[in-house]
Design a protein around this motif. Structure first.
Motif, PDB file in Angstrom:
ATOM      1  N   ASN A   1       0.976  -1.242  -0.024  1.00 49.49           N
ATOM      2  CA  ASN A   1      -0.064   0.091  -0.067  1.00 49.49           C
ATOM      3  C   ASN A   1       0.757   1.259   0.163  1.00 49.49           C
ATOM      4  OD1 ASN A   1       0.685   0.676   2.959  1.00 49.49           O
ATOM      5  ND2 ASN A   1      -0.755  -0.984   3.421  1.00 49.49           N
ATOM      6  N   GLU A   2       0.248   2.278  -0.022  1.00 46.81           N
ATOM      7  CA  GLU A   2       0.887   3.473  -0.008  1.00 46.81           C
ATOM      8  C   GLU A   2       0.268   4.330   1.498  1.00 46.81           C
ATOM      9  OE1 GLU A   2       3.390   6.636  -1.026  1.00 46.81           O
ATOM     10  OE2 GLU A   2       3.192   4.772  -2.213  1.00 46.81           O
ATOM     11  N   PRO A   3       1.425   4.594   2.361  1.00 45.53           N
ATOM     12  CA  PRO A   3       0.781   4.929   3.650  1.00 45.53           C
ATOM     13  C   PRO A   3       0.182   6.374   3.651  1.00 45.53           C
ATOM     14  CG  PRO A   3       3.170   3.788   3.885  1.00 45.53           C
ATOM     15  CD  PRO A   3       2.804   3.865   2.478  1.00 45.53           C
ATOM     16  N   ARG A   4      -0.586   6.777   4.495  1.00 44.20           N
ATOM     17  CA  ARG A   4      -1.277   7.882   4.343  1.00 44.20           C
ATOM     18  C   ARG A   4      -0.356   8.919   5.362  1.00 44.20           C
ATOM     19  NH1 ARG A   4      -6.735   6.419   6.872  1.00 44.20           N
ATOM     20  NH2 ARG A   4      -6.189   4.545   5.932  1.00 44.20           N
ATOM     21  N   TYR A   5      -0.702  10.360   5.122  1.00 45.87           N
ATOM     22  CA  TYR A   5      -0.135  11.255   5.804  1.00 45.87           C
ATOM     23  C   TYR A   5      -1.042  11.634   7.072  1.00 45.87           C
ATOM     24  CZ  TYR A   5       3.379  12.274   2.249  1.00 45.87           C
ATOM     25  OH  TYR A   5       4.630  12.054   1.707  1.00 45.87           O
ATOM     26  N   ALA A   6      -0.470  11.796   8.150  1.00 50.14           N
ATOM     27  CA  ALA A   6      -1.276  12.245   9.089  1.00 50.14           C
ATOM     28  C   ALA A   6      -1.691  13.595   9.064  1.00 50.14           C
ATOM     29  CB  ALA A   6      -0.585  11.937  10.615  1.00 50.14           C
ATOM     30  N   SER A   7      -2.974  13.854   8.956  1.00 45.92           N
ATOM     31  CA  SER A   7      -3.445  15.437   9.424  1.00 45.92           C
ATOM     32  C   SER A   7      -3.075  15.994  10.631  1.00 45.92           C
ATOM     33  CB  SER A   7      -4.922  15.343   8.829  1.00 45.92           C
ATOM     34  OG  SER A   7      -5.491  14.719  10.163  1.00 45.92           O
ATOM     35  N   LEU A   8      -3.046  17.325  10.599  1.00 45.22           N
ATOM     36  CA  LEU A   8      -2.761  18.010  11.650  1.00 45.22           C
ATOM     37  C   LEU A   8      -3.706  17.808  12.847  1.00 45.22           C
ATOM     38  CD1 LEU A   8      -0.974  19.881  13.251  1.00 45.22           C
ATOM     39  CD2 LEU A   8      -2.492  21.802  12.293  1.00 45.22           C
ATOM     40  N   PRO A   9      -5.085  17.860  12.523  1.00 48.06           N
ATOM     41  CA  PRO A   9      -6.003  17.449  13.917  1.00 48.06           C
ATOM     42  C   PRO A   9      -5.676  16.006  14.219  1.00 48.06           C
ATOM     43  CG  PRO A   9      -7.341  18.173  11.854  1.00 48.06           C
ATOM     44  CD  PRO A   9      -6.010  18.167  11.378  1.00 48.06           C
ATOM     45  N   ASN A  10      -5.365  14.994  13.559  1.00 45.83           N
ATOM     46  CA  ASN A  10      -5.096  13.690  13.811  1.00 45.83           C
ATOM     47  C   ASN A  10      -3.815  13.643  14.745  1.00 45.83           C
ATOM     48  OD1 ASN A  10      -7.507  12.750  13.067  1.00 45.83           O
ATOM     49  ND2 ASN A  10      -6.408  11.759  11.068  1.00 45.83           N
ATOM     50  N   ILE A  11      -2.835  14.497  14.482  1.00 48.76           N
ATOM     51  CA  ILE A  11      -1.517  14.655  15.136  1.00 48.76           C
ATOM     52  C   ILE A  11      -1.726  15.227  16.587  1.00 48.76           C
ATOM     53  CG2 ILE A  11       0.388  15.992  15.282  1.00 48.76           C
ATOM     54  CD1 ILE A  11       0.921  15.665  12.100  1.00 48.76           C
ATOM     55  N   MET A  12      -2.758  16.091  16.743  1.00 42.78           N
ATOM     56  CA  MET A  12      -3.257  16.796  17.997  1.00 42.78           C
ATOM     57  C   MET A  12      -3.979  15.732  18.816  1.00 42.78           C
ATOM     58  SD  MET A  12      -1.567  19.468  17.802  1.00 42.78           S
ATOM     59  CE  MET A  12      -2.239  20.244  19.109  1.00 42.78           C
ATOM     60  N   LYS A  13      -5.007  15.021  18.219  1.00 40.64           N
ATOM     61  CA  LYS A  13      -5.639  13.873  18.827  1.00 40.64           C
ATOM     62  C   LYS A  13      -4.651  12.933  19.267  1.00 40.64           C
ATOM     63  CE  LYS A  13      -9.828  14.714  15.958  1.00 40.64           C
ATOM     64  NZ  LYS A  13     -10.682  13.793  15.172  1.00 40.64           N
ATOM     65  N   ALA A  14      -3.660  12.672  18.521  1.00 40.39           N
ATOM     66  CA  ALA A  14      -2.711  11.533  19.070  1.00 40.39           C
ATOM     67  C   ALA A  14      -2.087  11.694  20.359  1.00 40.39           C
ATOM     68  CB  ALA A  14      -1.654  11.259  17.831  1.00 40.39           C
ATOM     69  N   LYS A  15      -1.925  12.971  20.764  1.00 44.05           N
ATOM     70  CA  LYS A  15      -1.132  13.394  22.073  1.00 44.05           C
ATOM     71  C   LYS A  15      -2.040  12.946  23.093  1.00 44.05           C
ATOM     72  CE  LYS A  15       1.287  17.256  20.096  1.00 44.05           C
ATOM     73  NZ  LYS A  15       1.444  18.798  20.150  1.00 44.05           N
ATOM     74  N   LYS A  16      -3.399  12.558  22.930  1.00 42.80           N
ATOM     75  CA  LYS A  16      -4.221  12.480  24.068  1.00 42.80           C
ATOM     76  C   LYS A  16      -4.736  10.837  24.146  1.00 42.80           C
ATOM     77  CE  LYS A  16      -6.616  16.777  24.166  1.00 42.80           C
ATOM     78  NZ  LYS A  16      -7.875  17.600  24.075  1.00 42.80           N
ATOM     79  N   LYS A  17      -4.116  10.010  23.041  1.00 45.45           N
ATOM     80  CA  LYS A  17      -4.359   8.602  22.787  1.00 45.45           C
ATOM     81  C   LYS A  17      -3.453   7.834  23.954  1.00 45.45           C
ATOM     82  CE  LYS A  17      -6.216   8.293  18.323  1.00 45.45           C
ATOM     83  NZ  LYS A  17      -5.905   7.692  17.009  1.00 45.45           N
ATOM     84  N   PRO A  18      -3.905   6.634  24.612  1.00 47.54           N
ATOM     85  CA  PRO A  18      -3.384   6.111  25.564  1.00 47.54           C
ATOM     86  C   PRO A  18      -1.818   5.507  25.020  1.00 47.54           C
ATOM     87  CG  PRO A  18      -5.481   5.227  25.441  1.00 47.54           C
ATOM     88  CD  PRO A  18      -5.352   5.927  24.342  1.00 47.54           C
ATOM     89  N   LEU A  19      -0.846   5.729  25.899  1.00 44.08           N
ATOM     90  CA  LEU A  19       0.472   5.204  25.599  1.00 44.08           C
ATOM     91  C   LEU A  19       1.260   4.793  26.665  1.00 44.08           C
ATOM     92  CD1 LEU A  19       3.124   7.059  23.375  1.00 44.08           C
ATOM     93  CD2 LEU A  19       3.732   5.029  25.046  1.00 44.08           C
ATOM     94  N   ALA A  20       1.069   3.417  26.985  1.00 39.54           N
ATOM     95  CA  ALA A  20       1.792   2.832  28.045  1.00 39.54           C
ATOM     96  C   ALA A  20       3.359   2.596  27.968  1.00 39.54           C
ATOM     97  CB  ALA A  20       0.991   1.299  28.445  1.00 39.54           C
TER      98      ALA A  20
END
Length: 250
Positions: free
Chosen positions: A183-202
């Motif tokens: 496949n061709e990987p997608r680019y992360a959008s700015l809103p998703n980059i901001m949302k990623a900061k709040k996702k759980p990371l153990a």
């Protein structure tokens, strides 16, 4: 279905690697790092399975230093759900067997039905972790995947092999390693980059899984490849043959 996607932080593929002056390894100071390209393909494959309603959760795992959390956040920004960072105290390269043993412990805890990872990392090109993990878990494996379909508890995979393409079917749970053409990987959008900061990371350590990550191999010396000699132009086929004879090539 839960999918586990291991990712690795490596020198960005656009950066020319430089050997340290003392020949002890690659100079990583002030060098741009990013997710291993084959692992980006793995993340994209998992996200597409989730978008198709086949997967319900995607867990990103990285084993390395503290900065590997940035690589995990990249996967979360692409669309994964949560991450696990396994910090390793030892400096230098973590060997594939140690990585596979840690991943096997994580698989026991997370109980995924599918593990998708890049066929190799571009920094060492070892191409071993996926196969070792499959052996440790006693799971079926499909390596070098250029096409992937999941249905009826099975994975149908088209593999890139020396003679062309090979299509196989493996029962789930299974290990899939990805090739470039999947496949061709997608680019992360700015809103998703901001949302990623709040996702759980153990955050874990190798000791939490009882795995010894001490290296079993020692790098004696690292050297850059020899430079290529300048080419020459010839005016005719006869002159070309003459030059080849002079060089002892024909």
């Amino acid at each position: 279905m839960r999918i586990l996607v291991p990712v690795k932080r490596v020198i960005d593929y656009n950066v020319k690697a430089r050997v340290k002056a003392d020949g002890s390894g690659i100079d990583l100071a002030n060098v741009k790092m990013s997710m291993n390209p084959f692992d980006e393909i793995s993340v994209e494959a998992a996200i597409r399975l989730k978008e198709a309603g086949i997967a319900t959760e995607i867990v990103i795992v990285s084993i390395g230093d503290k900065k590997s959390s940035e690589t995990i956040r990249t996967g979360l920004a692409m669309g994964a759900d949560r991450g696990i960072l396994v910090e390793v105290a030892e400096a230098g390269e973590i060997e594939p067997l140690a990585v596979a043993k840690i991943l096997a412990k994580i698989v026991e805890e997370e109980a995924p039905e599918l593990v998708i990872l890049g066929k190799q990392a571009i920094d060492n090109d070892l191409n071993a972790t996926g196969q070792m993990l499959a052996s440790l878990l006693d799971w079926g494996q499909a390596t070098f995947a250029s096409e992937l379909e999941i249905a009826d508890g099975k994975a149908t995979v088209t593999r890139e092999v020396d003679g062309g393409l090979q299509t196989i079917t493996v029962n789930l749970p299974a290990i899939i390693t990805t090739d470039l053409r999947l496949n061709e990987p997608r680019y992360a959008s700015l809103p998703n980059i901001m949302k990623a900061k709040k996702k759980p990371l153990a955050e874990k350590t190798a000791a939490d899984y009882g795995v010894d990550t001490a290296p079993r191999l020692k790098v004696v010396e690292t050297v850059e490849p020899a430079g290529r000699d300048a080419g020459i132009r010839v005016g005719s086929v006869d002159e070309l043959v003459g030059k080849l004879k002079e060089a002892g090539l024909v």
